[in-house]
Design an enzyme around this catalytic site. Structure first.
Site, short mmCIF file in Angstrom:
data_model
loop_
_atom_site.label_atom_id
_atom_site.label_comp_id
_atom_site.label_asym_id
_atom_site.label_seq_id
_atom_site.Cartn_x
_atom_site.Cartn_y
_atom_site.Cartn_z
N GLY A 293 -0.48 -6.41 -15.90
CA GLY A 293 0.68 -7.14 -16.39
C GLY A 293 0.21 -8.37 -17.14
O GLY A 293 -0.72 -9.04 -16.71
N SER B 227 -47.99 25.58 11.78
CA SER B 227 -47.19 25.73 10.57
C SER B 227 -46.41 27.04 10.55
O SER B 227 -46.85 28.04 11.12
CB SER B 227 -48.11 25.70 9.34
OG SER B 227 -48.74 24.45 9.27
N ASN C 265 -2.12 -10.76 -14.91
CA ASN C 265 -1.76 -11.01 -13.52
C ASN C 265 -2.72 -10.24 -12.61
O ASN C 265 -2.80 -9.02 -12.68
CB ASN C 265 -0.31 -10.52 -13.31
CG ASN C 265 0.07 -10.43 -11.85
OD1 ASN C 265 -0.45 -11.18 -11.02
ND2 ASN C 265 0.99 -9.52 -11.54
N ASN D 195 -46.81 17.27 17.38
CA ASN D 195 -46.97 17.45 15.95
C ASN D 195 -46.22 18.70 15.49
O ASN D 195 -46.39 19.77 16.07
CB ASN D 195 -48.47 17.60 15.62
CG ASN D 195 -48.69 17.66 14.13
OD1 ASN D 195 -48.79 16.63 13.47
ND2 ASN D 195 -48.74 18.86 13.59
N GLN E 2 8.53 1.33 3.20
CA GLN E 2 9.33 1.08 2.00
C GLN E 2 10.25 2.27 1.74
O GLN E 2 9.84 3.41 1.87
CB GLN E 2 8.40 0.88 0.80
CG GLN E 2 9.12 0.67 -0.52
CD GLN E 2 8.16 0.60 -1.71
OE1 GLN E 2 6.95 0.71 -1.55
NE2 GLN E 2 8.72 0.45 -2.90
N LYS F 60 -31.18 17.00 12.12
CA LYS F 60 -29.75 16.86 12.45
C LYS F 60 -29.61 16.85 13.96
O LYS F 60 -30.22 17.69 14.62
CB LYS F 60 -28.95 18.03 11.88
CG LYS F 60 -27.45 17.87 12.06
CD LYS F 60 -26.73 19.17 12.36
CE LYS F 60 -27.00 19.68 13.75
NZ LYS F 60 -26.24 20.86 14.14
N ALA G 284 0.83 -1.21 0.00
CA ALA G 284 0.00 0.00 0.00
C ALA G 284 0.86 1.26 0.00
O ALA G 284 0.46 2.30 0.50
CB ALA G 284 -0.91 -0.02 1.22
N ALA G 285 2.07 1.15 -0.57
CA ALA G 285 3.01 2.26 -0.48
C ALA G 285 3.00 3.16 -1.70
O ALA G 285 3.58 4.24 -1.69
CB ALA G 285 4.42 1.72 -0.25
N ARG H 141 -2.33 7.44 -11.23
CA ARG H 141 -3.44 7.38 -12.20
C ARG H 141 -4.77 7.81 -11.59
O ARG H 141 -5.74 8.03 -12.30
CB ARG H 141 -3.54 5.95 -12.77
CG ARG H 141 -2.43 5.62 -13.74
CD ARG H 141 -2.35 4.13 -14.05
NE ARG H 141 -1.68 3.38 -12.97
CZ ARG H 141 -1.46 2.07 -13.00
NH1 ARG H 141 -1.85 1.36 -14.02
NH2 ARG H 141 -0.85 1.47 -11.97
C1 UD1 Z 1 0.49 -4.60 -10.58
C2 UD1 Z 1 1.34 -5.71 -11.21
C3 UD1 Z 1 0.64 -6.16 -12.50
C4 UD1 Z 1 -0.76 -6.65 -12.16
C5 UD1 Z 1 -1.55 -5.61 -11.39
C6 UD1 Z 1 -2.83 -6.23 -10.83
C7 UD1 Z 1 3.68 -5.23 -10.65
C8 UD1 Z 1 4.98 -4.74 -11.13
N1 UD1 Z 1 2.66 -5.19 -11.52
O1 UD1 Z 1 0.48 -3.56 -11.52
O2 UD1 Z 1 1.38 -7.22 -13.12
O3 UD1 Z 1 -1.44 -6.99 -13.37
O4 UD1 Z 1 -0.81 -5.11 -10.27
O5 UD1 Z 1 -3.67 -5.30 -10.26
O6 UD1 Z 1 3.60 -5.67 -9.53
N2 UD1 Z 1 2.97 -0.39 -4.41
C9 UD1 Z 1 3.86 -0.29 -3.36
N3 UD1 Z 1 5.09 0.28 -3.59
C10 UD1 Z 1 5.46 0.71 -4.83
C11 UD1 Z 1 4.56 0.56 -5.90
C12 UD1 Z 1 3.32 0.01 -5.65
O7 UD1 Z 1 3.55 -0.65 -2.23
O8 UD1 Z 1 6.60 1.20 -4.96
C13 UD1 Z 1 1.64 -0.93 -4.12
C14 UD1 Z 1 0.55 0.05 -4.53
O9 UD1 Z 1 0.19 0.87 -3.45
C15 UD1 Z 1 -0.58 -0.88 -4.97
C16 UD1 Z 1 0.11 -2.17 -5.38
O10 UD1 Z 1 1.43 -2.09 -4.89
O11 UD1 Z 1 -1.48 -1.13 -3.92
C17 UD1 Z 1 0.14 -2.35 -6.88
O12 UD1 Z 1 0.75 -1.23 -7.47
P1 UD1 Z 1 0.25 -0.59 -8.82
O13 UD1 Z 1 1.10 0.56 -9.15
O14 UD1 Z 1 -1.21 -0.38 -8.77
O15 UD1 Z 1 0.59 -1.80 -9.82
P2 UD1 Z 1 -0.08 -2.07 -11.22
O16 UD1 Z 1 0.53 -1.17 -12.22
O17 UD1 Z 1 -1.54 -2.12 -11.11
CA CA Z 2 -2.97 -1.68 -9.57
#
Ligand code: UD1
Ligand code: CA
Length: 434
Positions: free
Chosen positions: A138, A381, A167, A353, A77, A328, A12-13, A18
């Protein structure tokens, strides 16, 4: 489902560029709760060792999740030095031998959907699905039924881009495999990132056993953009509505109804079309009519709407709230407020009422004040009650009255009107001179 000896790591880092938002991606809401909340909630049912990897807006993400869960591990991270999903895994030390890695942007995941990853024995289990439009994901390259490698969209050639097997972003690894391969990851790709997905290629080269698990988008959809967010919301809403209908809630045109995941229904309830019910609302034996909005409120043996607005902390018991009534922080017991009213910071008792157009004037521009109305009061009213004001039991307030601060004792009629004046034939004189 019982907890297994399995560690779960949630990535979640990332920034989530996008999403085009200042807010970290995993904090965007689905059905009233951050995406990451839904993933942790599902994970908690399977494991007692959950690590959330954070970096971008790490304080906010950690703080927000600690509101809902305890016993979470957070791993930070070094996203500058080691960006990417593989970089995210650098500092994580799982407790158990088997490790499930989940992307933090998959809010639709459920414990049941993860079961398969726990049952199969393999060096790597990875999730795949087939999509008509695989863009963003991917691509998984499979030859003769064996997974060869994963290539990210930005690195793929034309043939790879045409692959519709993608993936899904959930993997099961052994701790040993992670410890061996993560330090070896390279960043020689279009994004100059360390990809977790490169582990597949490395394992394949070492002839390890990689099992692809076919999953569905309904549970494994990744959310990268606002459009994805809206699509995931629709799936989650359908789940929430179906759950409540199965438990006996009547819904008319359910697709037009929005319900937060925190809402609870009990007993015989019905919800008409175009309603929105949010926050920790509790609806017991009540009827919500078309177009109403109920926010963090309780309704017991009551009805509201059409087009009623119960704002936070309204507690409505055995009451009728009609059209265009807004409440409220209002505690209403056995009250009728049928039309066009504002009832804020108020407490109103049985048999009272509230006439059409009544307003509790709770705000003087600086502070908020309370209106307290007793039992069996008739509020005519178009009256305004300028708070703070207390009306005891058995009082009549005449239509059009402006009640200023103070207290009205039982038995009184309160009436404030200017005397009616009639000017004979004024109409004819006025218009004949024009
Ligand atoms: C990733 C996969 C892709 C797959 C897709 C599925 C990789 C390289 N690619 O792509 O093959 O089809 O998910 O949904 O893994 N995150 C970190 N640190 C970072 C970058 C990302 O913790 O440096 C976390 C993000 O917060 C996110 C998750 O990893 O929750 C996935 O990252 P995201 O950038 O969404 O990967 P995708 O491009 O979707
Ligand atoms: Ca993603």
């Amino acid at each position: 489902m019982s907890k297994k000896a399995i560690s779960i790591i949630i990535l979640a880092a990332g920034k989530g560029s996008r999403m085009k938002s200042n807010k970290a991606k995993v904090l965007h809401n689905i059905s009233g709760k951050p995406m990451l909340y839904h993933i942790i909630k599902a994970s908690k049912e399977l494991s007692d060792d959950i690590t959330v990897v954070i970096a971008h807006q790490k304080e906010q993400v950690q703080e927000e999740m600690e509101k809902y869960f305890d016993n979470l591990n957070f791993s930070i991270q070094d996203a500058k030095k080691y960006p990417g999903t593989g970089g995210a895994m650098k500092n994580v030390t799982p407790k158990y031998e088997k490790v499930l890695v989940l992307n933090g942007d998959m809010p639709l995941i459920t414990p049941k959907a993860l079961e398969g990853f726990l049952e199969i024995d393999a060096d790597i289990i990875m999730s795949i699905f087939d999509l008509q439009d695989p863009s963003g994901y991917g691509r998984v390259i499979i030859k003769e039924n064996h997974v060869q490698y994963i290539v990210e969209q930005k690195d793929a050639n034309d043939a790879e881009l045409n692959t519709t097997t993608v993936n899904a972003g959930i993997y099961a690894f052994s701790k040993k495999l992670l410890q061996e391969y993560i330090p070896k990851l390279q960043n020689d790709n279009a994004q100059k990132e360390y990809y977790l997905t490169d582990l597949i290629k490395m394992a394949k080269n070492d002839n390890l056993n990689i099992v692809p698990l076919l999953v569905n988008e309904e549970h494994f959809k990744g959310v990268n953009s606002k459009k994805d967010l809206a699509e995931a919301e629709e799936i989650m809403q359908e789940r929430i509505r179906n759950k409540w209908m199965e438990l006996g809630v009547t819904m008319q045109l359910p697709k037009t109804i929005y319900i937060d995941e925190s809402v609870v229904f009990e007993g015989e309830c019905s919800v008409e079309n175009n309603c929105r019910i949010t926050g920790a609302s509790k609806i017991i034996n009540s009827h919500i009519k078309a177009g109403s909005v109920v926010q963090e409120s309780t309704m017991i043996d009551s009805d509201c709407g059409p087009m009623a607005h119960l704002r936070p902390l309204s507690h409505i018991t055995n009451s009728h709230i009609g059209n265009f009534v807004e409440t409220k922080k209002a505690i209403l017991k056995g009250v009728k407020a049928g039309h066009l009213s504002y009832i804020g910071d108020a407490q109103i008792d049985e048999g009272t009422n509230i006439g059409a157009g009544v307003i509790t004037c709770n705000y003087d521009g600086i502070k908020k004040y309370k209106t307290i109305i007793g039992k069996n009061v008739f509020v005519g009213s178009d009256s305004q009650l300028i708070a703070p004001v207390t009306v005891e039991d058995d009082v009549m307030i005449a239509a059009g009255t402006t009640l200023t601060s103070g207290s009205i004792a039982s038995g009184n009629l309160a009436l404030s009107r200017t005397k009616l004046r009639l000017v004979k034939d004024f109409y004819y004189k006025f218009f004949s001179n024009k």
